[in-house]
Design a protein around this motif. Structure first.
Motif, PDB file in Angstrom:
ATOM      1  N   GLN A   1       0.831  -1.206   0.000  1.00 24.72           N
ATOM      2  CA  GLN A   1       0.000   0.000   0.000  1.00 24.72           C
ATOM      3  C   GLN A   1       0.866   1.256   0.000  1.00 24.72           C
TER       4      GLN A   1
ATOM      5  N   LEU B   1       0.636   3.918  -3.087  1.00 27.20           N
ATOM      6  CA  LEU B   1       0.192   5.288  -2.883  1.00 27.20           C
ATOM      7  C   LEU B   1       1.307   6.294  -3.152  1.00 27.20           C
TER       8      LEU B   1
ATOM      9  N   GLY C   1       1.406   6.648  -6.816  1.00 24.22           N
ATOM     10  CA  GLY C   1       0.253   7.430  -7.241  1.00 24.22           C
ATOM     11  C   GLY C   1       0.418   8.912  -6.939  1.00 24.22           C
TER      12      GLY C   1
ATOM     13  N   PHE D   1       1.470   6.578   4.222  1.00 22.11           N
ATOM     14  CA  PHE D   1       0.962   5.765   3.116  1.00 22.11           C
ATOM     15  C   PHE D   1       0.815   4.298   3.511  1.00 22.11           C
TER      16      PHE D   1
ATOM     17  N   ALA E   1      -4.906   4.069   4.318  1.00 26.07           N
ATOM     18  CA  ALA E   1      -5.412   4.270   2.958  1.00 26.07           C
ATOM     19  C   ALA E   1      -6.247   5.538   2.895  1.00 26.07           C
TER      20      ALA E   1
ATOM     21  N   GLU F   1      -4.817   8.260   0.448  1.00 23.91           N
ATOM     22  CA  GLU F   1      -5.547   8.577  -0.777  1.00 23.91           C
ATOM     23  C   GLU F   1      -5.942  10.054  -0.814  1.00 23.91           C
TER      24      GLU F   1
ATOM     25  N   VAL G   1      -2.920  11.745  -2.103  1.00 26.52           N
ATOM     26  CA  VAL G   1      -2.723  11.478  -3.527  1.00 26.52           C
ATOM     27  C   VAL G   1      -3.608  12.402  -4.373  1.00 26.52           C
ATOM     28  N   TYR G   2      -4.861  12.563  -3.978  1.00 30.27           N
ATOM     29  CA  TYR G   2      -5.794  13.366  -4.776  1.00 30.27           C
ATOM     30  C   TYR G   2      -5.740  14.854  -4.434  1.00 30.27           C
TER      31      TYR G   2
ATOM     32  N   HIS H   1      -9.139   3.562   7.105  1.00 34.56           N
ATOM     33  CA  HIS H   1     -10.147   3.927   6.104  1.00 34.56           C
ATOM     34  C   HIS H   1     -10.943   5.176   6.458  1.00 34.56           C
TER      35      HIS H   1
END
Length: 594
Positions: free
Chosen positions: A143, A147, A150, A179, A183, A187, A190-191, A535
């Protein structure tokens, strides 16, 4: 060791005292602790030696990594996987079972200015070995690698961030640690790569004061009239966006600091609670202004928010109390409260809002969302000033249920009219503490219903919060004692850890039982935080054999050993802690087992 022996020593004792210390730090036996300590010492010694360049450690490391880096340069996933599997690189990726690990490593060298790219390795020769070691040591190496690849894939100038990681190993460790462990936060980064500033420019670990200040500054900047005119943005949309941006950035800062070990679990929950308080405060101010109201509305926190103990993905337990001098204003206060809920919870492009839970409001989930101060007091058999009502003025069902009284132990005005909030708290304290503790058998009956109907545990499935010996055991035992001895104002607090300390210091709780409850609570809360940071949800389950258990165990500090896997060690530690907590809980309430 010093706590157990009472002397200033650095020598590990033998015999039964060693067994006690081993269990305290999460090992099944003294033998297991000895083995783990030896392994840790060897690992530290190896890394210490690697810092001394003139001993050739760095050259040896680079030489070992040569085949792996060559395979990555060739872009051949199968060859990379083969080199990882044969162990010749000296890196232990055994905790990763994903066949995609090799592909993600290749992706980190896709461009020359990526972390494992040719130009980055030329400029920073020691960066690649350090990065690969950090990835191998992450809670979830696959993971973390996925990430990180990404994240760099979305950057316009990746060399800037690669250089920042190469120049500051703490930045590298924090980023890879984030990372690998979460997640949810990974994430988000990342975005929203702009959140990387939280890593690069953070001035120390976040604090509650800084969280409140950042929310205010974000709102002020976003709703500046000149900016709104220049960008042609709707003012309400800008306000909600500012709340979401502040929430995302501060939560990222907290996650980075906690995962890097710079912020303890309790420190993280204090900052996250201050963030929620500030969000509710600004939303309440806006809602009241929109309805033409000035004050007269208090937002009362309950549950985890009341104790300043919320974590990642926690719901906000709140209810509203108003006071008005004008007839006909009741509906305006109800609408203002509804507006607060929408401002705080509505989805937005800049990030999710909070989930709000109003089930703990007076008279339960079927009661009114907003109640007057007079109605709140009357429901509990009191006047607005807190004095008992006579029989004729009492409600049909006075004094509330036992669970409602217990819930008010956590009541804390967190936003809105401060003076009104103080009056609400005065009533809440009289209800919670002024009538003594409820019948312990009824408290235990409710606790067992929660465990049976909500936890739904099985032989290999455990609920950290609601299950046998879980967090709620500690909270119920603590709150029952607070209600029993609530005549002493020193034990009146919404914070579970502070309450345990006060009860022990005042002589109302045996020191040995206090240690079990305090240490059990700390471990279970840390585990709950580790679960939720993965999460960003309110998940509180662990299950033997589940795919994410190994990564969770590594996040908690467990590692595979000759005695079994890290996941197995975590489950055994959980079983031992919850067994001790349940025994302490039963002892406090004085109820039989079963």
């Amino acid at each position: 060791m010093q706590f157990a022996t009472g002397i200033q020593t650095h020598t590990l004792p033998r015999g039964e005292l060693l067994e006690t210390i081993a269990r305290t730090v999460g090992h099944a036996s003294g033998h297991e602790l000895d083995k783990d300590l030896d392994k840790t010492r060897r690992r530290v010694a190896t890394r210490f030696a690697s810092l001394t360049k003139n001993q050739g450690g760095s050259e040896d490391k680079s030489a070992k990594l040569g085949p792996l880096l060559s395979a990555i340069d060739a872009g051949e996933d199968a060859i990379v996987a083969s080199v990882i599997a044969d162990g010749s690189s000296g890196l232990d990726f055994s905790s990763s079972t994903s066949p995609d690990l090799a592909r993600h490593l290749v992706a980190l060298a896709r461009r020359p200015d990526f972390p494992l790219g040719a130009s980055t390795r030329d400029r920073h020769p020691e960066f690649a070995p350090t990065l690969l070691e950090a990835l191998a040591d992450a809670a979830d190496p696959d993971q973390a690698t996925r990430l990180l690849a990404g994240f760099f894939g979305r950057l316009a100038t990746p060399s800037v961030y690669a250089r920042a990681m190469a120049d500051d190993r703490q930045v590298l460790r924090k980023l890879v640690g984030l990372f690998g462990a979460s997640a949810f936060l990974g994430e988000a980064l990342v975005y929203h790569p702009e959140l990387m500033e939280s890593v690069l420019f953070a001035k120390g670990p976040p604090t509650p004061e800084r969280a409140r200040r950042e929310v205010e500054e974000e709102i002020a900047a976003a709703t500046n009239p000149e900016r709104l005119a220049a960008e042609d943005v709707d003012e309400e949309d800008a306000f909600v966006g500012a709340l979401r941006k502040a929430k995302a950035r501060i939560m990222m800062e907290v996650g980075l600091a906690e995962l890097a070990g710079e912020l303890p679990t309790r420190g993280a929950t204090l900052v996250l609670s201050a963030l929620a308080d500030a969000t509710l405060e600004h939303a309440t101010r806006r809602a009241l202004a929109e309805k033409g109201l000035s004050g007269g509305l208090s937002v009362v926190a309950m549950g985890k928010l009341g104790g300043c103990e919320i974590g990642y993905g926690s719901d906000l337990d709140i209810f509203f109390v108003y006071e008005t001098k004008e007839d006909g204003n009741e509906e305006r206060y109800v609408r203002a409260a509804q507006r607060v809920l929408r401002l705080v919870s509505t989805p937005h492009g800049d990030g999710p809002g909070y989930e709000l839970d109003t089930r703990l409001r007076p008279s339960g989930s079927h009661g009114l969302l907003v109640v007057s101060l007079e109605a709140f007091a009357r429901y509990h058999g009191l006047s607005e000033g807190g004095s008992p009502l006579d029989d004729e003025r009492r409600s049909a069902k006075p004094d509330g249920e036992d669970w409602e009284r217990q819930a008010l132990v956590k009541a804390r005005p967190c936003a809105g009219d401060r003076e009104l909030g103080k009056r609400v708290l005065t009533i809440a304290n009289k209800v919670a503490y002024g009538r003594g503790a409820p019948d312990p058998t009824r408290v235990h009956h409710l606790r067992m219903r929660m465990q049976k109907e909500l936890a739904r545990e099985g032989p290999t499935r455990f609920d950290v919060k609601l299950g046998h010996g879980g967090i709620v055991d500690v909270e119920f035992a603590t709150q029952w004692l607070q209600m029993k001895y609530g005549g002493d104002p020193r034990v009146r607090t919404t914070d579970t850890e502070t309450a345990l300390g006060a009860l022990e210091a005042c002589g109302y709780l045996d020191a040995g039982v206090a240690v079990v409850l305090r240490e059990g609570y700390a471990m279970l809360r840390k585990l709950e935080q580790a679960l939720r940071v993965v999460h960003g949800t309110s998940a509180s389950f662990i299950e033997e054999g589940a795919p994410g258990l190994a990564a969770l165990a590594r996040r908690m500090g467990f590692r595979d050993s000759s005695n079994g896997t890290a996941g197995r060690a975590l489950v055994e530690r959980h079983r031992a802690v919850t067994a001790d907590v349940r025994a302490a809980y039963l002892g406090v309430l004085g109820v039989p087992k079963g």
